[in-house]
Design a protein around this motif. Sequence first.
Motif, PDB file in Angstrom:
ATOM      1  N   GLY A  73      29.778  50.647  40.717  1.00  0.00           N
ATOM      2  CA  GLY A  73      29.206  49.476  41.725  1.00  0.00           C
ATOM      3  C   GLY A  73      28.910  48.408  41.653  1.00  0.00           C
ATOM      4  O   GLY A  73      28.579  47.673  42.911  1.00  0.00           O
ATOM      5  N   ALA A  74      28.694  47.536  40.170  1.00  0.00           N
ATOM      6  CA  ALA A  74      28.394  46.722  39.779  1.00  0.00           C
ATOM      7  C   ALA A  74      29.363  46.008  40.619  1.00  0.00           C
ATOM      8  O   ALA A  74      31.452  46.173  40.094  1.00  0.00           O
ATOM      9  N   GLN A  75      28.984  44.643  40.637  1.00  0.00           N
ATOM     10  CA  GLN A  75      30.027  43.519  40.883  1.00  0.00           C
ATOM     11  C   GLN A  75      29.733  42.272  39.724  1.00  0.00           C
ATOM     12  O   GLN A  75      28.538  41.613  39.776  1.00  0.00           O
ATOM     13  N   ALA A  76      30.820  41.985  39.399  1.00  0.00           N
ATOM     14  CA  ALA A  76      30.648  41.836  38.043  1.00  0.00           C
ATOM     15  C   ALA A  76      31.762  40.427  38.358  1.00  0.00           C
ATOM     16  O   ALA A  76      32.410  39.660  39.087  1.00  0.00           O
ATOM     17  N   LEU A  77      31.574  39.063  36.907  1.00  0.00           N
ATOM     18  CA  LEU A  77      32.165  38.104  36.858  1.00  0.00           C
ATOM     19  C   LEU A  77      32.160  38.594  35.626  1.00  0.00           C
ATOM     20  O   LEU A  77      32.114  38.493  34.557  1.00  0.00           O
TER      21      LEU A  77
END
Length: 407
Positions: free
Chosen positions: A98-102
Amino acid sequence: MVGKLMVVRLVLAVSVLSSLLLTTSAQSQTCESQTFTENKVFATCRDLSHLSSYLHWTYDQASGKLDIAFRHTGISATDRWVSWAINPNNDLSSSMMGAQALVAISESGGAPRAYTSSIQGYTTQLAEGNISYPHSGLTATRQNSEITIYATLTLQNNITNIVHLWNDGPLSSSIPSMHSTANTQSKESLDLLSGASQAGSSGDSLRRRRNVHGILNAMSWGILMPLGAVIARYLKVFKSADPAWFYLHVTCQTSAYIVGVAGWGTGLKLGHDSAGIEYNTHRTLGIVLFCLGTLQVFALLLRPNKDHKIRIYWNFYHYAIGYATIIISIVNIFQGFDALEASVEDRYNDWKHAYIGIIAALGGIAVLLEAYTWIIVMKRKKSANKTAHGINGTNGVNGYGSSAQHV
């Protein structure tokens, strides 16, 4: 000629000194000494605990605006990806899900390309897509071996604490491939106001159990089991060692099985607690070893007497399963070392070299004993033949000059 030689030596000395200075500078680098293009300034920074990375940020709690600059150094290869992410669930134990990555992709011949990716599984290829945080100003730069990601995120509910993670990996046809399994601890809980962080105890606990797993299996399957086989094969040749060799053999193999089962159990627990990290070959060989070891234990309980007509078949079974277990054990231990090859902890290489030394020593001893016991066996056969010849004589005449009596 002498003058040219002195010039060459001077150039070499300057090169070595420059390399040492650059190395020292890189090792002493901290986030506080770093600067950014366009005179960007951040309120707080932190030297991250893994992968030579640094995080700079400015956080306005009232608006939830978080300006960040994530810098990853030591990226010498041209085709690499770098990522920094926030887990909205604030779950440090499974921070990847569920991590929101750049993400920044750096390919040869061009500037890094930055985009966002929502991670939904452990086998993600960081596909480009929307994230749950409103963002702006997402860019990436590369200078020498350093990649920096810039962005402004808007956090919900004026939170002050986040769980963030970072990593890097290779590219395959411009698509991110899986990062090294040794980099699973590049994560922490971060207080955006104070700058304090907490890596959590899960990393130390996993590392400790991994060490226990490796030591138990190396000692049992990898050392005690081959040692027990060496004892059984060579000591029983010496009449003075009977029946001591048998009890030593049983003690070694039983101890190896008991300790090995404990190591196998810790491996199962490690696999359960390390979601997304799979060593299929290592796991499969471990299961096979457990089954073969269990079969050997039952075979020992069902061992027939020496004069039983099926004893020869039992011997063949026992030898075949035993040697197969030893070979697979050694192979699987090296599989375990290979799984830790990319680890930043050098002691795993030391353990591997130590194990290679132990196995090499056992192998050398086995070769020497093989030659020595063959010499003893051949001498015994020759002596037995001479004795038989001396008793029976030739042409049916015994050693006393008379014909052998027939019953």
